[in-house]
Design a protein around this motif. Sequence first.
Motif, PDB file in Angstrom:
ATOM      1  N   ILE A   1       0.679  -1.364   0.077  1.00  0.00           N
ATOM      2  CA  ILE A   1       0.107  -0.120  -0.020  1.00  0.00           C
ATOM      3  C   ILE A   1       0.806   1.371   0.108  1.00  0.00           C
ATOM      4  CG2 ILE A   1      -1.498   1.253   1.229  1.00  0.00           C
ATOM      5  CD1 ILE A   1      -2.968  -1.115   2.362  1.00  0.00           C
TER       6      ILE A   1
ATOM      7  N   ARG B   1      14.133   0.431  17.600  1.00  0.00           N
ATOM      8  CA  ARG B   1      13.016   1.560  18.149  1.00  0.00           C
ATOM      9  C   ARG B   1      13.573   2.379  19.373  1.00  0.00           C
ATOM     10  NH1 ARG B   1      10.330  -3.079  16.482  1.00  0.00           N
ATOM     11  NH2 ARG B   1       9.155  -2.694  14.711  1.00  0.00           N
TER      12      ARG B   1
ATOM     13  N   ALA C   1      10.176  11.644  20.325  1.00  0.00           N
ATOM     14  CA  ALA C   1      10.304  13.172  20.115  1.00  0.00           C
ATOM     15  C   ALA C   1       8.755  13.378  20.853  1.00  0.00           C
ATOM     16  CB  ALA C   1      10.520  13.422  18.933  1.00  0.00           C
TER      17      ALA C   1
ATOM     18  N   ILE D   1      -1.538  12.629   3.777  1.00  0.00           N
ATOM     19  CA  ILE D   1      -1.913  12.170   2.620  1.00  0.00           C
ATOM     20  C   ILE D   1      -2.814  12.963   1.953  1.00  0.00           C
ATOM     21  CG2 ILE D   1      -3.747  10.223   2.023  1.00  0.00           C
ATOM     22  CD1 ILE D   1      -2.392   8.599   4.054  1.00  0.00           C
TER      23      ILE D   1
ATOM     24  N   ALA E   1      -0.604  15.344  -0.097  1.00  0.00           N
ATOM     25  CA  ALA E   1      -0.042  15.038  -1.448  1.00  0.00           C
ATOM     26  C   ALA E   1      -0.992  14.505  -2.536  1.00  0.00           C
ATOM     27  CB  ALA E   1       0.631  13.386  -0.854  1.00  0.00           C
TER      28      ALA E   1
ATOM     29  N   VAL F   1      -4.394   3.875   0.818  1.00  0.00           N
ATOM     30  CA  VAL F   1      -3.443   4.054   2.066  1.00  0.00           C
ATOM     31  C   VAL F   1      -4.245   4.812   3.298  1.00  0.00           C
ATOM     32  CG1 VAL F   1      -2.827   6.393   0.869  1.00  0.00           C
ATOM     33  CG2 VAL F   1      -1.285   5.061   2.833  1.00  0.00           C
TER      34      VAL F   1
ATOM     35  N   TYR G   1      -6.403   2.369   4.966  1.00  0.00           N
ATOM     36  CA  TYR G   1      -5.579   1.326   5.680  1.00  0.00           C
ATOM     37  C   TYR G   1      -4.962   1.850   6.790  1.00  0.00           C
ATOM     38  CZ  TYR G   1      -1.936  -2.163   6.479  1.00  0.00           C
ATOM     39  OH  TYR G   1      -1.159  -3.180   7.136  1.00  0.00           O
TER      40      TYR G   1
ATOM     41  N   GLU H   1       5.279  -0.901  18.891  1.00  0.00           N
ATOM     42  CA  GLU H   1       6.142  -1.218  17.541  1.00  0.00           C
ATOM     43  C   GLU H   1       5.240  -0.510  16.374  1.00  0.00           C
ATOM     44  OE1 GLU H   1       8.373  -5.241  18.460  1.00  0.00           O
ATOM     45  OE2 GLU H   1       6.602  -5.420  17.193  1.00  0.00           O
TER      46      GLU H   1
ATOM     47  N   HIS I   1       5.750   3.181  16.498  1.00  0.00           N
ATOM     48  CA  HIS I   1       7.073   3.435  15.699  1.00  0.00           C
ATOM     49  C   HIS I   1       7.017   3.731  14.579  1.00  0.00           C
ATOM     50  CE1 HIS I   1      11.299   3.517  14.975  1.00  0.00           C
ATOM     51  NE2 HIS I   1      11.465   4.210  16.064  1.00  0.00           N
TER      52      HIS I   1
ATOM     53  N   VAL J   1       5.084   6.554  13.145  1.00  0.00           N
ATOM     54  CA  VAL J   1       5.914   7.735  13.300  1.00  0.00           C
ATOM     55  C   VAL J   1       6.949   7.791  12.134  1.00  0.00           C
ATOM     56  CG1 VAL J   1       7.725   8.966  14.700  1.00  0.00           C
ATOM     57  CG2 VAL J   1       5.567   7.989  15.733  1.00  0.00           C
ATOM     58  N   SER J   2       7.300   6.968  11.746  1.00  0.00           N
ATOM     59  CA  SER J   2       8.256   6.672  10.782  1.00  0.00           C
ATOM     60  C   SER J   2       7.593   6.983   9.418  1.00  0.00           C
ATOM     61  CB  SER J   2       9.012   5.445  10.562  1.00  0.00           C
ATOM     62  OG  SER J   2       9.753   5.049  11.728  1.00  0.00           O
ATOM     63  N   TYR J   3       6.472   6.450   9.226  1.00  0.00           N
ATOM     64  CA  TYR J   3       5.772   6.712   8.002  1.00  0.00           C
ATOM     65  C   TYR J   3       5.410   8.206   7.904  1.00  0.00           C
ATOM     66  CZ  TYR J   3       2.695   5.856   3.970  1.00  0.00           C
ATOM     67  OH  TYR J   3       2.306   6.041   2.757  1.00  0.00           O
TER      68      TYR J   3
ATOM     69  N   CYS K   1       7.065  10.897   9.163  1.00  0.00           N
ATOM     70  CA  CYS K   1       8.331  11.207   8.919  1.00  0.00           C
ATOM     71  C   CYS K   1       8.743  11.031   7.390  1.00  0.00           C
ATOM     72  CB  CYS K   1       9.257  10.559   9.553  1.00  0.00           C
ATOM     73  SG  CYS K   1      10.937  11.568   9.262  1.00  0.00           S
ATOM     74  N   LEU K   2       8.532   9.876   6.611  1.00  0.00           N
ATOM     75  CA  LEU K   2       8.582   9.728   5.360  1.00  0.00           C
ATOM     76  C   LEU K   2       7.699  10.391   4.456  1.00  0.00           C
ATOM     77  CD1 LEU K   2       9.850   7.988   2.796  1.00  0.00           C
ATOM     78  CD2 LEU K   2       8.126   6.304   3.279  1.00  0.00           C
TER      79      LEU K   2
ATOM     80  N   SER L   1       8.815  14.414   5.001  1.00  0.00           N
ATOM     81  CA  SER L   1      10.144  14.884   4.415  1.00  0.00           C
ATOM     82  C   SER L   1      10.447  14.732   3.115  1.00  0.00           C
ATOM     83  CB  SER L   1      11.192  13.881   4.977  1.00  0.00           C
ATOM     84  OG  SER L   1      11.118  13.292   6.037  1.00  0.00           O
ATOM     85  N   THR L   2       9.465  13.562   2.371  1.00  0.00           N
ATOM     86  CA  THR L   2       9.735  13.755   0.778  1.00  0.00           C
ATOM     87  C   THR L   2       8.936  14.868   0.331  1.00  0.00           C
ATOM     88  OG1 THR L   2       7.678  12.231   1.123  1.00  0.00           O
ATOM     89  CG2 THR L   2       9.815  11.274   0.265  1.00  0.00           C
TER      90      THR L   2
ATOM     91  N   LEU M   1       8.607  18.072   1.609  1.00  0.00           N
ATOM     92  CA  LEU M   1       9.341  18.978   2.001  1.00  0.00           C
ATOM     93  C   LEU M   1      10.686  19.002   1.082  1.00  0.00           C
ATOM     94  CD1 LEU M   1       8.876  19.188   5.860  1.00  0.00           C
ATOM     95  CD2 LEU M   1       8.132  20.985   3.842  1.00  0.00           C
TER      96      LEU M   1
END
Lengths: 290, 112
Positions: free
Chosen positions: A89, A227, B4, B20, B23, B33, B36, B57, B60, B63-65, B67-68, B71-72, B74
């Motif tokens: 996805i 993590r 953070a 989302i 974008a 997405v 989901y 988990e 985390h 949060v990473s997604y 950030c992804l 950042s893409t 910006l």
Amino acid sequence: MLRNICRYHTQFGKAVWPFSFSHVKHVPSLLAQLQKAKYGSATTERKKFYETVSITQGEGGLFEINLDKRKLKTPSGKLFTVPNEALAIAVANEWDVQKDTLKFYTMHLTTLCNTALDNPTQRTKEQMISAALKFLETDTICYRVEEPPGLVELQTNEWDPVMNWIEQRYNVVIGSSASIMGPQISEETKETFHQHLNSFNFWSLTGLEFVINQLKSLVLSFALIDRHLNVEEAVLLSRLEEEYQIRSWGNVEWVHDYDMYELRARTAAGALFVHLSSEKTSVKKKILQD
Amino acid sequence: MKMAAVCSPLRVCRGILKEIRSAKGSGYRLSPVYQYVLQQFRRNQVTGAQLCRAQMESLHAAVSYRCLLSSTRLHLRLHLQYHARGEHTPQQAAALVGLRMPNQPGGKGWET
């Protein structure tokens, strides 16, 4: 001469094209042309050639991406399959948000999947593990300066906690050094990390190698994957000296921010790729006991 | 775990959905997405344990997604702003010093 012929043909439409084969060099098959064209070349940009993006589950439980009716393929022509729905996805979303032209440098998850599927340099798991262990000898966190005092203090305050964490977590001794030679990594430390890295599958190792190369540090990559840190923190610690210089001399948006966002995007993609490639989801329902 | 500032699940979820939306533009609610992400956040809401590892988990990863995505966006914005202009055309280069390109009515000799 050839250029003028092509311009002549594009002006007068496709009807003329089939009759002019004798003038042109051997044209590659349509499929190979489409394949090369899909990812473009270094100089030409590819226009967006689809409207909708969707995912389907194919054979073996692997997920595929569909651009309109066509299935997405890797640059070498293999079918693009992902073992995990969340990753599929996310990749579909990367293709979905493209406008007008395809900007492959923003599609980090797609690139990682392509690398894992194609393996163009034919890396084995052993090679990747030994490359990662070799990187430990030149790990950013292990290299300390002795002056200016502000930077020394910053390194001590920010990097020492991460170093202590990893030494405790994995029961190893790494240490840091201010000399040109760098730290001496003992064999037991390497063995411990070797065993840990062996537990990753090929896809996760591909992602981990990517993260290590971006952050220039094995210690920080492990902290991120376990993590202990999030992406912004890991990137900040990786760029500690640059941040220190920015604080003294000022920030230049089109270099510093540009690099920081690019590093964040790539590291986030790598971390997400590792986590999604190594997870198994299941729901355990428990009955409430009163 | 050193996390953070904004790491409460609600904030992270909102952050992802905002990204989302910015974008995609219109029709973001129908995108897979979006569905989901909402489904995953709802699924992980209920848990028996106080400190659920799976929940941490997933958070985390979320949060990473986020950030992804941010950042893409910006990075692309900075790229288009500073690094995507390419060279000046002859007209623009001449205009830099206040001149104009000559205009031959019949076209130059070698142009069709």
